[in-house]
Structures are given as structure tokens and as C-alpha cells.
Design a protein around this motif. Structure first.
Motif, PDB file in Angstrom:
ATOM      1  N   PRO A   1       0.829  -1.203   0.000  1.00 18.63           N
ATOM      2  CA  PRO A   1       0.000   0.000   0.000  1.00 18.63           C
ATOM      3  C   PRO A   1       0.864   1.253   0.000  1.00 18.63           C
ATOM      4  CG  PRO A   1      -0.754  -1.569   1.655  1.00 18.63           C
ATOM      5  CD  PRO A   1       0.576  -2.057   1.162  1.00 18.63           C
ATOM      6  N   LYS A   2       0.404   2.283  -0.713  1.00 22.46           N
ATOM      7  CA  LYS A   2       1.161   3.526  -0.842  1.00 22.46           C
ATOM      8  C   LYS A   2       0.289   4.712  -0.457  1.00 22.46           C
ATOM      9  CE  LYS A   2       5.071   1.992  -2.617  1.00 22.46           C
ATOM     10  NZ  LYS A   2       6.404   2.344  -2.113  1.00 22.46           N
ATOM     11  N   LEU A   3       0.922   5.744   0.077  1.00 19.69           N
ATOM     12  CA  LEU A   3       0.203   6.987   0.323  1.00 19.69           C
ATOM     13  C   LEU A   3       1.148   8.158   0.190  1.00 19.69           C
ATOM     14  CD1 LEU A   3      -0.597   7.798   4.059  1.00 19.69           C
ATOM     15  CD2 LEU A   3       1.323   6.384   3.354  1.00 19.69           C
ATOM     16  N   LYS A   4       0.558   9.312  -0.103  1.00 20.62           N
ATOM     17  CA  LYS A   4       1.294  10.568  -0.115  1.00 20.62           C
ATOM     18  C   LYS A   4       1.309  11.104   1.306  1.00 20.62           C
ATOM     19  CE  LYS A   4       0.831  15.355  -1.679  1.00 20.62           C
ATOM     20  NZ  LYS A   4      -0.059  16.311  -2.383  1.00 20.62           N
ATOM     21  N   VAL A   5       2.509  11.373   1.814  1.00 13.93           N
ATOM     22  CA  VAL A   5       2.654  11.915   3.158  1.00 13.93           C
ATOM     23  C   VAL A   5       2.902  13.410   3.043  1.00 13.93           C
ATOM     24  CG1 VAL A   5       4.007  11.880   5.278  1.00 13.93           C
ATOM     25  CG2 VAL A   5       3.558   9.759   4.052  1.00 13.93           C
ATOM     26  N   THR A   6       2.208  14.193   3.841  1.00 15.90           N
ATOM     27  CA  THR A   6       2.346  15.638   3.802  1.00 15.90           C
ATOM     28  C   THR A   6       2.128  16.192   5.194  1.00 15.90           C
ATOM     29  OG1 THR A   6       1.371  17.686   2.953  1.00 15.90           O
ATOM     30  CG2 THR A   6      -0.065  15.772   3.083  1.00 15.90           C
ATOM     31  N   SER A   7       2.652  17.375   5.438  1.00 17.71           N
ATOM     32  CA  SER A   7       2.455  18.005   6.743  1.00 17.71           C
ATOM     33  C   SER A   7       0.995  18.406   6.948  1.00 17.71           C
ATOM     34  CB  SER A   7       3.354  19.239   6.885  1.00 17.71           C
ATOM     35  OG  SER A   7       3.104  20.161   5.837  1.00 17.71           O
ATOM     36  N   ASP A   8       0.239  18.537   5.863  1.00 14.81           N
ATOM     37  CA  ASP A   8      -1.183  18.851   5.939  1.00 14.81           C
ATOM     38  C   ASP A   8      -1.964  17.543   5.815  1.00 14.81           C
ATOM     39  OD1 ASP A   8      -3.767  19.693   5.680  1.00 14.81           O
ATOM     40  OD2 ASP A   8      -3.425  20.998   3.951  1.00 14.81           O
ATOM     41  N   ILE A   9      -2.496  17.042   6.939  1.00 15.38           N
ATOM     42  CA  ILE A   9      -3.166  15.748   6.932  1.00 15.38           C
ATOM     43  C   ILE A   9      -4.329  15.724   5.957  1.00 15.38           C
ATOM     44  CG2 ILE A   9      -4.706  16.340   8.844  1.00 15.38           C
ATOM     45  CD1 ILE A   9      -3.139  12.881   8.130  1.00 15.38           C
ATOM     46  N   ALA A  10      -4.935  16.891   5.696  1.00 10.87           N
ATOM     47  CA  ALA A  10      -6.066  16.946   4.765  1.00 10.87           C
ATOM     48  C   ALA A  10      -5.650  16.552   3.362  1.00 10.87           C
ATOM     49  CB  ALA A  10      -6.680  18.337   4.768  1.00 10.87           C
ATOM     50  N   LYS A  11      -4.349  16.664   3.046  1.00 14.46           N
ATOM     51  CA  LYS A  11      -3.870  16.320   1.710  1.00 14.46           C
ATOM     52  C   LYS A  11      -3.139  14.984   1.675  1.00 14.46           C
ATOM     53  CE  LYS A  11      -3.842  20.756  -0.606  1.00 14.46           C
ATOM     54  NZ  LYS A  11      -3.092  21.645  -1.513  1.00 14.46           N
ATOM     55  N   SER A  12      -3.062  14.293   2.812  1.00 15.40           N
ATOM     56  CA  SER A  12      -2.533  12.936   2.802  1.00 15.40           C
ATOM     57  C   SER A  12      -3.543  12.025   2.128  1.00 15.40           C
ATOM     58  CB  SER A  12      -2.274  12.457   4.230  1.00 15.40           C
ATOM     59  OG  SER A  12      -1.222  13.178   4.825  1.00 15.40           O
ATOM     60  N   THR A  13      -3.061  11.138   1.297  1.00 17.49           N
ATOM     61  CA  THR A  13      -3.982  10.272   0.571  1.00 17.49           C
ATOM     62  C   THR A  13      -4.372   9.064   1.417  1.00 17.49           C
ATOM     63  OG1 THR A  13      -2.112   9.171  -0.489  1.00 17.49           O
ATOM     64  CG2 THR A  13      -3.122  11.020  -1.668  1.00 17.49           C
ATOM     65  N   VAL A  14      -5.373   8.346   0.940  1.00 17.81           N
ATOM     66  CA  VAL A  14      -5.849   7.144   1.624  1.00 17.81           C
ATOM     67  C   VAL A  14      -5.310   5.947   0.861  1.00 17.81           C
ATOM     68  CG1 VAL A  14      -7.866   5.847   2.399  1.00 17.81           C
ATOM     69  CG2 VAL A  14      -7.914   8.357   2.402  1.00 17.81           C
ATOM     70  N   PRO A  15      -4.502   5.108   1.492  1.00 18.27           N
ATOM     71  CA  PRO A  15      -3.783   4.063   0.754  1.00 18.27           C
ATOM     72  C   PRO A  15      -4.656   2.861   0.402  1.00 18.27           C
ATOM     73  CG  PRO A  15      -3.301   3.894   3.090  1.00 18.27           C
ATOM     74  CD  PRO A  15      -4.145   5.123   2.919  1.00 18.27           C
ATOM     75  N   ASP A  16      -4.165   2.086  -0.546  1.00 23.74           N
ATOM     76  CA  ASP A  16      -4.606   0.734  -0.861  1.00 23.74           C
ATOM     77  C   ASP A  16      -5.893   0.689  -1.692  1.00 23.74           C
ATOM     78  OD1 ASP A  16      -4.051  -1.928  -0.972  1.00 23.74           O
ATOM     79  OD2 ASP A  16      -4.528  -2.370   1.109  1.00 23.74           O
ATOM     80  N   ARG A  17      -6.107  -0.489  -2.243  1.00 24.17           N
ATOM     81  CA  ARG A  17      -7.326  -0.791  -2.982  1.00 24.17           C
ATOM     82  C   ARG A  17      -8.499  -0.740  -2.008  1.00 24.17           C
ATOM     83  NH1 ARG A  17      -5.635  -5.297  -4.349  1.00 24.17           N
ATOM     84  NH2 ARG A  17      -4.863  -4.909  -6.449  1.00 24.17           N
ATOM     85  N   LYS A  18      -9.637  -0.194  -2.455  1.00 28.72           N
ATOM     86  CA  LYS A  18     -10.719   0.027  -1.494  1.00 28.72           C
ATOM     87  C   LYS A  18     -12.099  -0.112  -2.124  1.00 28.72           C
ATOM     88  CE  LYS A  18      -8.737   3.996  -0.634  1.00 28.72           C
ATOM     89  NZ  LYS A  18      -7.757   4.193  -1.728  1.00 28.72           N
ATOM     90  N   LYS A  19     -13.088  -0.253  -1.254  1.00 27.69           N
ATOM     91  CA  LYS A  19     -14.501  -0.189  -1.629  1.00 27.69           C
ATOM     92  C   LYS A  19     -15.049   1.155  -1.175  1.00 27.69           C
ATOM     93  CE  LYS A  19     -15.700  -3.873   0.716  1.00 27.69           C
ATOM     94  NZ  LYS A  19     -16.427  -5.044   1.290  1.00 27.69           N
ATOM     95  N   LEU A  20     -16.124   1.584  -1.834  1.00 28.79           N
ATOM     96  CA  LEU A  20     -16.810   2.807  -1.441  1.00 28.79           C
ATOM     97  C   LEU A  20     -18.252   2.444  -1.100  1.00 28.79           C
ATOM     98  CD1 LEU A  20     -16.865   5.890  -1.091  1.00 28.79           C
ATOM     99  CD2 LEU A  20     -17.451   6.066  -3.520  1.00 28.79           C
ATOM    100  N   LEU A  21     -18.612   2.608   0.172  1.00 26.02           N
ATOM    101  CA  LEU A  21     -19.931   2.253   0.674  1.00 26.02           C
ATOM    102  C   LEU A  21     -20.744   3.510   0.941  1.00 26.02           C
ATOM    103  CD1 LEU A  21     -18.877  -0.433   3.319  1.00 26.02           C
ATOM    104  CD2 LEU A  21     -19.473  -0.813   0.917  1.00 26.02           C
TER     105      LEU A  21
END
Length: 478
Positions: free
Chosen positions: A339-359
Motif C-alpha cells: 500500500p502507498k500513500l502521499k505523506v504531507t504536513s497537511d493531513i487533509a492532503k494525505s492520501t488514503v492508501p490501498d485498494r478500497k470499496k466505497l460504501l
């Protein structure tokens, strides 16, 4: 429409060449396309552009002319250019149906394939989905503001180029604007076409009445007269009433008049009064002139009597506060088994990692309550704690008595489209039905209700673990 393979940014191709040189291009990768904030300072967007995106992916290939051009740049090695000869998108796409109401942070598209193919399509997918989703959202806002009135898309002459005009007609239909002045869009997508005449028609005749009579003679069963060339109340409307009487004597009914300047609320009330008094209650009043959802709402609040709103510039260019462009982004969320994510000092712009479902969480009355992202193999239940992806300190419990519905499905496998395209009518009906199911206040133009999008416990824990690992500089953590 067939889009060329070179409808992309140079950096997509330089990255692709770099992956090829590094032997990374065949690694499996997963990308999410999403936006962070709804446009127009609203609470929602209307998803559009999926079918054009699928057709782009299915037909993606480099022509001999395109390869010759790339060779002429002097940037790419012969082995890489040879590789591009057989380049195709052979991956998988997951998405909601067009016309679905979506929200900030929702993954609209999940693209899975090799790193090379999933990376390369970024720019084209953003171009197609960002624009059409923005137009569909603007159209939905206009349609909601118009209430029982009808909106026509009048924007071709102000659109962002020819293809922009064509895309506007399609996407606006999905959002609820179900007719257009654009004949190309009418022919291409089967959209009903509507129109009147310009001021120049009136000015080309010796006087206004002669112009109106000539137009009515040409189009006795579809006559809509533009009444503001000289003096709307003292000339245009009286002359239009004269022509309406003449048409009636010949067995025809005038369809309407168009107002294109002045105080549209006041003029429409006066026009309605005058036509009703003359015995023509069925004549429709059309309005144009730099309309948007706020102007339409104001006209209605002042008692305006407009039946049809012709919206051009501000629909075709998606203008308005918080509009102009949808801030869609395309981020890597998994590479190989990591799993990968973008790390940033602004948590609002950190991405949500991994393959996912949307419920989507839906109450017993059918109202949408919130969306939840969870890992592909995870199950979420009423009573579970879910987290705000922009601020993990905020969390809430999934209410009891609700149902959770997965709103996306696989729409492409191995580079092939899986399902026949629904009609634009079906997409527009979906949009209209979903807008009615939003929570109270979601459709307000000012300070709307903010719909919640959350992440599941497993996604929350995964993201926290990856961020912690990064902070400890553990190799391969992010």
C-alpha cells in the motif's frame, strides 16, 4: 469520440520511459482518481465522463505518426519507442455509474494495471472526468435553482473550444439540462436541440413587426420571438402579441418569447400579464443573458414568471465562486503488494492508501447519510467507528438501522468495456433521483449541509501505521 494517445502531458511519457529503463513498468499498480472539495462551495458533485473515459482506454494506442513525432523530440531511446508500438491499456477500472452524486474524497475511478499503463492514462482521465463532472454539477445546480422551470444549454459560442462545447452538451444533460442549442451535440448524443433567433434577425428587417412576421411565416409551429431589440414592453411584446394573434388565425400557436436583457424578474411578470390578458396563457417566457444558479434563484424569489432559462457562458465555462475547474487528482495507492500513500504536513492532503470499496450509508427512508471508504476485503457494520480522512481526531459511529451499499462496480477488465453504455436519459434520471435523496440542506446554494465521507477502522489504522513507519524512516514504508 476517439482521443489520440498524445493527449497527455510530457511528464507521463518521461515517467513511462523511466519505469521502462528501470525495469519497473510491469509492476502491478493501483491509482485512485478523486477530488478533495466539492466545486462551487457546494456539498456534492455529479459524476460524469465515464463512458468517454472507457472508450479512450479501450482504443488507446500510438499511431505511426505519433511515434515519429516522439522520435523527433530526441528524448526517447529506440527500445522504448519500439515498446510503445504495442502499448495498450489492458487493466481494470472500477467506478460508479454516471449521474451518481459523489463527494469530496470519494474515489471516483480506481485504475488497476501495470505501472506503465495505469500511470500513463492519468492526464487524459483527469481531463475527461474533471471537466464533465464539473459541467454536470453546474447543470444540476442550475436545474435545482430553476425548480419547475426548464434549463437549456446555450453555451457553444463561449465554450472552451469545439470539443469543450461538445462535452458540455453531454455532461449538462446528465446533470439535468436536457436540451441544447448545439447541433453537433444534438447529432452526436441525440440531445433535443432548441433555439430562437438573434437580434441581428430583427435588425435586418425594416422594422420589428416585419421581422417577427417573417420568422413566424418560416416557423409557424416553433415560433419563439426575441422581444428586447428595441423596447421590450412598448414594442417587442405588443408586436409579439400581434403575431401571436395572426398565427392563431392561421391555426398555429406561438411557442414563446425570449427576454435577453433588463430586469428579468420584472419583465417576465409584465410579459406574463400582457400575454394572459391577450388570451395567450400558453406562450412560454424564455430568459437568457448571463444567467447562473444564483441569478435564477433571485428571479424566482422576486416572483419572476420565467418558464425556460437559457444558460450559456456560466454553464459552458463552469464559472462561479469555487468553480472554473474541478480539483481532481490521481494518486498511487498500491504498488505490487505494498500500500502507498502521499505523506504531507497537511493531513487533509494525505492520501488514503490501498485498494478500497466505497460504501454509501442509507437510512430506512432512502436518504444518503454518509460515504465510507474501506479496504477491499473489509466489512463495515452499523455501530462501527469511522474516521474523518482529513482529521482523524474526528470520528463517528455508523448509525443503527441503516444499510450500506457499494456504489461502484468493475466497468472494465483486461482493457475491455464490460457493460453497454446506459442512455443519457438514464444517467440524467439517476442524477435527479439521487439529488432528492441528499440530506436536508445539501442543495442550498449558500452554506449547504456538509456531507460526511469517512474511512473505516482498517483504513485508518493502515494509514496511521504507514505514516508512523515513514516518520521512523523504515525502508519501503511508503
Amino acid at each position: 469520440m476517439n482521443y489520440p494517445a498524445l493527449m497527455t502531458d510530457l511528464y507521463e511519457l518521461t515517467m513511462l520511459a523511466g519505469y521502462f529503463d528501470e525495469g519497473m513498468h510491469e509492476q502491478p499498480a493501483v491509482f485512485d482518481l478523486f477530488f478533495r472539495e466539492a466545486p462551487y462551495r457546494g456539498s456534492y458533485a455529479v459524476f460524469a465522463g465515464l463512458q468517454p473515459a472507457l472508450e479512450y482506454l479501450e482504443n488507446l494506442r500510438f499511431t505511426a505518426d505519433e511515434l515519429a513525432y516522439l522520435k523527433s523530440l530526441g528524448l526517447f531511446k529506440p527500445a522504448f519507442l519500439d515498446y510503445l508500438k504495442g502499448f495498450r491499456f489492458r487493466g481494470k477500472l472500477t467506478a460508479p455509474p454516471e449521474g451518481t452524486v459523489v463527494f469530496g474524497q470519494d474515489p471516483l475511478l480506481t485504475v488497476e494495471g501495470t505501472l506503465a499503463e495505469a500511470q500513463y492514462v492519468e492526464t487524459a482521465l483527469l481531463n475527461i472526468v474533471n471537466f464533465q463532472t464539473l459541467v454536470a454539477t453546474k447543470a444540476a445546480r442550475l436545474s435545482v435553482a430553476a425548480g419547475d422551470g426548464t434549463v437549456i444549454e446555450f453555451g457553444l459560442r463561449r465554450a472552451q473550444g469545439p470539443d469543450g462545447g461538445l462535452s458540455v452538451g453531454r455532461a449538462a444533460f446528465i446533470g439535468g439540462v436536457r436540451s441544447t442549442s448545439n447541433l453537433w451535440a444534438g447529432q452526436t448524443y441525440g440531445i433535443p436541440v432548441r433555439g430562437t433567433h438573434a437580434h441581428s434577425w430583427v435588425m435586418a428587417f425594416p422594422d420589428e413587426l416585419s421581422a417577427f412576421r417573417a420568422y413566424a411565416e418560416c416557423f409557424p409551429d416553433s415560433c419563439v420571438l426575441l422581444v428586447d431589440t428595441y423596447d421590450t414592453l412598448n414594442s417587442g411584446i405588443p408586436n409579439a402579441i400581434t403575431v401571436a394573434r395572426e398565427l392563431k388565425d392561421q391555426g398555429h400557436d406561438m411557442l414563446g418569447i425570449r427576454l435577453d436583457s433588463g430586469d428579468l424578474a420584472y419583465l417576465s411578470k409584465e410579459a406574463r400579464r400582457l400575454f394572459d390578458e391577450a388570451g395567450f396563457p400558453g406562450v412560454k417566457i424564455v430568459a437568457s443573458n448571463e444567467l447562473d444558479e444564483h441569478v435564477i434563484s433571485s428571479i424566482r424569489s422576486e416572483g419572476g414568471r420565467i418558464d425556460i432559462y437559457g444558460v450559456g457562458t456560466r454553464l459552458a465555462t463552469c464559472s462561479g465562486e469555487g468553480g472554473g475547474a474541478l480539483g481532481g487528482v490521481y494518486k498511487l495507492v498500491r504498488l505490487a503488494d505494498q500500500p502507498k500513500l502521499k505523506v504531507t504536513s497537511d493531513i487533509a492532503k494525505s492520501t488514503v492508501p490501498d485498494r478500497k470499496k466505497l460504501l454509501r450509508v442509507i437510512d430506512p427512508e432512502g436518504t444518503f447519510l454518509m460515504d465510507i471508504m474501506c479496504r477491499a476485503e473489509e466489512t463495515v457494520h452499523p455501530g462501527d467507528l469511522v474516521y474523518d480522512p482529513t482529521n482523524p481526531a474526528r470520528h463517528k459511529t455508523v448509525p443503527a438501522g441503516v444499510r450500506l451499499e457499494e456504489i461502484r462496480r468493475t466497468v472494465m477488465e483486461q482493457g475491455r468495456i464490460l457493460h453497454p453504455a446506459p442512455s443519457l436519459e438514464e444517467m440524467a434520471d439517476r442524477c435527479a433521483e439521487q439529488l432528492k435523496r441528499l440530506p436536508n440542506g445539501s442543495l442550498r446554494l449558500v452554506n449547504p449541509h456538509r456531507y460526511k465521507v469517512s474511512i473505516s477502522p482498517q483504513l485508518h489504522d493502515l494509514r496511521e501505521a504507514l505514516i508512523t513507519a515513514y516518520e521512523k524512516r523504515q525502508p519501503g514504508a511508503v
